[in-house]
Design a protein around this motif. Structure first.
Motif, PDB file in Angstrom:
ATOM      1  N   LEU A 158       0.825  -1.201   0.000  1.00 41.22           N
ATOM      2  CA  LEU A 158       0.000   0.000   0.000  1.00 41.22           C
ATOM      3  C   LEU A 158       0.863   1.256   0.000  1.00 41.22           C
ATOM      4  CD1 LEU A 158      -2.808   1.326   0.203  1.00 41.22           C
ATOM      5  CD2 LEU A 158      -2.569   1.180   2.674  1.00 41.22           C
ATOM      6  N   LEU A 159       1.939   1.260   0.776  1.00 42.52           N
ATOM      7  CA  LEU A 159       2.836   2.412   0.800  1.00 42.52           C
ATOM      8  C   LEU A 159       3.527   2.616  -0.545  1.00 42.52           C
ATOM      9  CD1 LEU A 159       4.463   2.087   4.327  1.00 42.52           C
ATOM     10  CD2 LEU A 159       2.912   3.877   3.542  1.00 42.52           C
ATOM     11  N   ILE A 160       3.948   1.525  -1.178  1.00 40.05           N
ATOM     12  CA  ILE A 160       4.629   1.627  -2.462  1.00 40.05           C
ATOM     13  C   ILE A 160       3.669   2.126  -3.537  1.00 40.05           C
ATOM     14  CG2 ILE A 160       5.748   0.296  -4.298  1.00 40.05           C
ATOM     15  CD1 ILE A 160       6.947  -1.463  -2.021  1.00 40.05           C
ATOM     16  N   VAL A 161       2.493   1.513  -3.620  1.00 37.03           N
ATOM     17  CA  VAL A 161       1.503   1.931  -4.617  1.00 37.03           C
ATOM     18  C   VAL A 161       1.038   3.356  -4.317  1.00 37.03           C
ATOM     19  CG1 VAL A 161      -0.838   1.505  -5.476  1.00 37.03           C
ATOM     20  CG2 VAL A 161       0.750  -0.384  -5.204  1.00 37.03           C
ATOM     21  N   GLY A 162       0.833   3.665  -3.044  1.00 39.74           N
ATOM     22  CA  GLY A 162       0.412   5.005  -2.661  1.00 39.74           C
ATOM     23  C   GLY A 162       1.444   6.065  -3.009  1.00 39.74           C
ATOM     24  N   ALA A 163       2.709   5.766  -2.767  1.00 37.22           N
ATOM     25  CA  ALA A 163       3.764   6.716  -3.108  1.00 37.22           C
ATOM     26  C   ALA A 163       3.817   6.926  -4.619  1.00 37.22           C
ATOM     27  CB  ALA A 163       5.113   6.206  -2.601  1.00 37.22           C
ATOM     28  N   ALA A 164       3.711   5.849  -5.382  1.00 40.52           N
ATOM     29  CA  ALA A 164       3.713   5.970  -6.842  1.00 40.52           C
ATOM     30  C   ALA A 164       2.491   6.744  -7.326  1.00 40.52           C
ATOM     31  CB  ALA A 164       3.749   4.584  -7.483  1.00 40.52           C
ATOM     32  N   THR A 192       0.492  14.125  -8.381  1.00 39.98           N
ATOM     33  CA  THR A 192       1.021  15.473  -8.216  1.00 39.98           C
ATOM     34  C   THR A 192       1.669  15.975  -9.502  1.00 39.98           C
ATOM     35  OG1 THR A 192       3.089  14.609  -7.257  1.00 39.98           O
ATOM     36  CG2 THR A 192       1.364  15.325  -5.720  1.00 39.98           C
ATOM     37  N   ARG A 193       2.258  15.080 -10.283  1.00 40.95           N
ATOM     38  CA  ARG A 193       2.852  15.494 -11.562  1.00 40.95           C
ATOM     39  C   ARG A 193       1.766  15.808 -12.584  1.00 40.95           C
ATOM     40  NH1 ARG A 193       5.705  16.491  -8.383  1.00 40.95           N
ATOM     41  NH2 ARG A 193       7.649  15.553  -7.863  1.00 40.95           N
ATOM     42  N   ILE A 194       0.723  14.996 -12.635  1.00 41.70           N
ATOM     43  CA  ILE A 194      -0.368  15.216 -13.589  1.00 41.70           C
ATOM     44  C   ILE A 194      -1.077  16.531 -13.278  1.00 41.70           C
ATOM     45  CG2 ILE A 194      -2.652  14.384 -14.301  1.00 41.70           C
ATOM     46  CD1 ILE A 194      -1.502  11.515 -13.955  1.00 41.70           C
ATOM     47  N   MET A 195      -1.274  16.813 -11.988  1.00 44.80           N
ATOM     48  CA  MET A 195      -1.991  18.023 -11.586  1.00 44.80           C
ATOM     49  C   MET A 195      -1.057  19.211 -11.356  1.00 44.80           C
ATOM     50  SD  MET A 195      -4.987  16.463  -9.186  1.00 44.80           S
ATOM     51  CE  MET A 195      -5.928  17.984  -9.245  1.00 44.80           C
ATOM     52  N   ARG A 196       0.223  19.037 -11.634  1.00 41.94           N
ATOM     53  CA  ARG A 196       1.247  20.081 -11.496  1.00 41.94           C
ATOM     54  C   ARG A 196       1.228  20.729 -10.106  1.00 41.94           C
ATOM     55  NH1 ARG A 196      -0.528  20.842 -16.944  1.00 41.94           N
ATOM     56  NH2 ARG A 196       1.185  20.446 -18.391  1.00 41.94           N
ATOM     57  N   VAL A 197       1.342  19.890  -9.091  1.00 36.62           N
ATOM     58  CA  VAL A 197       1.345  20.336  -7.698  1.00 36.62           C
ATOM     59  C   VAL A 197       2.735  20.107  -7.127  1.00 36.62           C
ATOM     60  CG1 VAL A 197       0.419  19.879  -5.394  1.00 36.62           C
ATOM     61  CG2 VAL A 197      -1.091  19.810  -7.376  1.00 36.62           C
ATOM     62  N   GLU A 198       3.267  21.130  -6.464  1.00 36.45           N
ATOM     63  CA  GLU A 198       4.541  20.991  -5.769  1.00 36.45           C
ATOM     64  C   GLU A 198       4.237  20.662  -4.310  1.00 36.45           C
ATOM     65  OE1 GLU A 198       7.579  21.014  -7.046  1.00 36.45           O
ATOM     66  OE2 GLU A 198       6.713  21.308  -9.032  1.00 36.45           O
ATOM     67  N   ALA A 199       4.609  19.464  -3.887  1.00 34.72           N
ATOM     68  CA  ALA A 199       4.375  19.046  -2.506  1.00 34.72           C
ATOM     69  C   ALA A 199       5.605  18.304  -2.012  1.00 34.72           C
ATOM     70  CB  ALA A 199       3.145  18.147  -2.432  1.00 34.72           C
ATOM     71  N   VAL A 213       7.648  15.305   0.104  1.00 31.94           N
ATOM     72  CA  VAL A 213       7.556  13.850  -0.026  1.00 31.94           C
ATOM     73  C   VAL A 213       6.495  13.274   0.904  1.00 31.94           C
ATOM     74  CG1 VAL A 213       8.815  11.683   0.243  1.00 31.94           C
ATOM     75  CG2 VAL A 213       9.949  13.642  -0.785  1.00 31.94           C
ATOM     76  N   LEU A 214       6.461  13.713   2.152  1.00 34.88           N
ATOM     77  CA  LEU A 214       5.496  13.184   3.120  1.00 34.88           C
ATOM     78  C   LEU A 214       4.056  13.466   2.672  1.00 34.88           C
ATOM     79  CD1 LEU A 214       5.101  11.713   5.765  1.00 34.88           C
ATOM     80  CD2 LEU A 214       5.236  13.907   6.937  1.00 34.88           C
ATOM     81  N   THR A 215       3.798  14.672   2.205  1.00 34.54           N
ATOM     82  CA  THR A 215       2.464  15.023   1.723  1.00 34.54           C
ATOM     83  C   THR A 215       2.106  14.209   0.491  1.00 34.54           C
ATOM     84  OG1 THR A 215       2.737  17.268   2.560  1.00 34.54           O
ATOM     85  CG2 THR A 215       1.005  16.928   0.936  1.00 34.54           C
ATOM     86  N   THR A 216       3.056  14.042  -0.412  1.00 43.58           N
ATOM     87  CA  THR A 216       2.821  13.258  -1.621  1.00 43.58           C
ATOM     88  C   THR A 216       2.466  11.819  -1.283  1.00 43.58           C
ATOM     89  OG1 THR A 216       4.344  14.652  -2.880  1.00 43.58           O
ATOM     90  CG2 THR A 216       3.870  12.475  -3.787  1.00 43.58           C
ATOM     91  N   VAL A 217       3.234  11.213  -0.377  1.00 47.50           N
ATOM     92  CA  VAL A 217       2.966   9.828   0.018  1.00 47.50           C
ATOM     93  C   VAL A 217       1.632   9.725   0.745  1.00 47.50           C
ATOM     94  CG1 VAL A 217       3.757   7.908   1.459  1.00 47.50           C
ATOM     95  CG2 VAL A 217       5.393   9.159   0.055  1.00 47.50           C
ATOM     96  N   ALA A 218       1.348  10.661   1.657  1.00 45.99           N
ATOM     97  CA  ALA A 218       0.083  10.633   2.394  1.00 45.99           C
ATOM     98  C   ALA A 218      -1.104  10.781   1.452  1.00 45.99           C
ATOM     99  CB  ALA A 218       0.063  11.745   3.443  1.00 45.99           C
ATOM    100  N   VAL A 241      -4.754   2.633 -11.694  1.00 53.94           N
ATOM    101  CA  VAL A 241      -5.597   3.701 -12.238  1.00 53.94           C
ATOM    102  C   VAL A 241      -6.489   4.264 -11.137  1.00 53.94           C
ATOM    103  CG1 VAL A 241      -7.450   4.233 -13.871  1.00 53.94           C
ATOM    104  CG2 VAL A 241      -5.530   2.811 -14.590  1.00 53.94           C
ATOM    105  N   GLY A 242      -7.102   3.390 -10.359  1.00 51.29           N
ATOM    106  CA  GLY A 242      -7.951   3.832  -9.264  1.00 51.29           C
ATOM    107  C   GLY A 242      -7.181   4.601  -8.214  1.00 51.29           C
ATOM    108  N   ALA A 243      -5.969   4.153  -7.918  1.00 48.33           N
ATOM    109  CA  ALA A 243      -5.139   4.838  -6.931  1.00 48.33           C
ATOM    110  C   ALA A 243      -4.771   6.244  -7.404  1.00 48.33           C
ATOM    111  CB  ALA A 243      -3.880   4.024  -6.643  1.00 48.33           C
ATOM    112  N   VAL A 244      -4.411   6.375  -8.677  1.00 51.56           N
ATOM    113  CA  VAL A 244      -4.063   7.690  -9.223  1.00 51.56           C
ATOM    114  C   VAL A 244      -5.290   8.599  -9.229  1.00 51.56           C
ATOM    115  CG1 VAL A 244      -3.303   8.930 -11.292  1.00 51.56           C
ATOM    116  CG2 VAL A 244      -2.111   6.871 -10.574  1.00 51.56           C
ATOM    117  N   LEU A 245      -6.443   8.078  -9.665  1.00 51.10           N
ATOM    118  CA  LEU A 245      -7.666   8.886  -9.670  1.00 51.10           C
ATOM    119  C   LEU A 245      -8.069   9.303  -8.259  1.00 51.10           C
ATOM    120  CD1 LEU A 245      -9.816   7.035 -12.353  1.00 51.10           C
ATOM    121  CD2 LEU A 245      -8.638   9.224 -12.580  1.00 51.10           C
ATOM    122  N   GLY A 246      -7.936   8.400  -7.309  1.00 50.40           N
ATOM    123  CA  GLY A 246      -8.245   8.729  -5.926  1.00 50.40           C
ATOM    124  C   GLY A 246      -7.311   9.786  -5.366  1.00 50.40           C
TER     125      GLY A 246
END
Length: 79
Positions: free
Chosen positions: A6-12, A18-25, A27-32, A59-64
């Protein structure tokens, strides 16, 4: 093993979202955001996962994660 996966898939997912939506965050925020998005996306895309296989989980993880980033930016991030 499930938590590590879950952590690996969540981090990916968080990184991709964040890259698709052009958000600068950071690492901790990105993973969370990715992990929470993976949970949300996993629930919402459960039927798609059973039909199309494991790729739908990513796909679901990225959309979520993207949905969670939108909520974060709209309601929390801009105070």
């Amino acid at each position: 093993m499930g938590m590590v996966f879950l952590l690996i898939v969540g981090a990916a997912a968080g990184f991709l979202a964040t890259r698709i939506m052009r958000v600068e965050a950071d690492v901790l925020t990105t993973v969370a955001l990715g992990v929470l998005g993976a949970l949300i996306g996993g629930v919402l895309i459960r039927i798609l996962l059973t039909i199309t296989g494991a790729m739908a989980g990513l796909v679901g993880a990225v959309l979520g994660a993207m949905a969670l980033i939108w909520v974060y930016q709209t309601y929390i991030g801009r105070r």
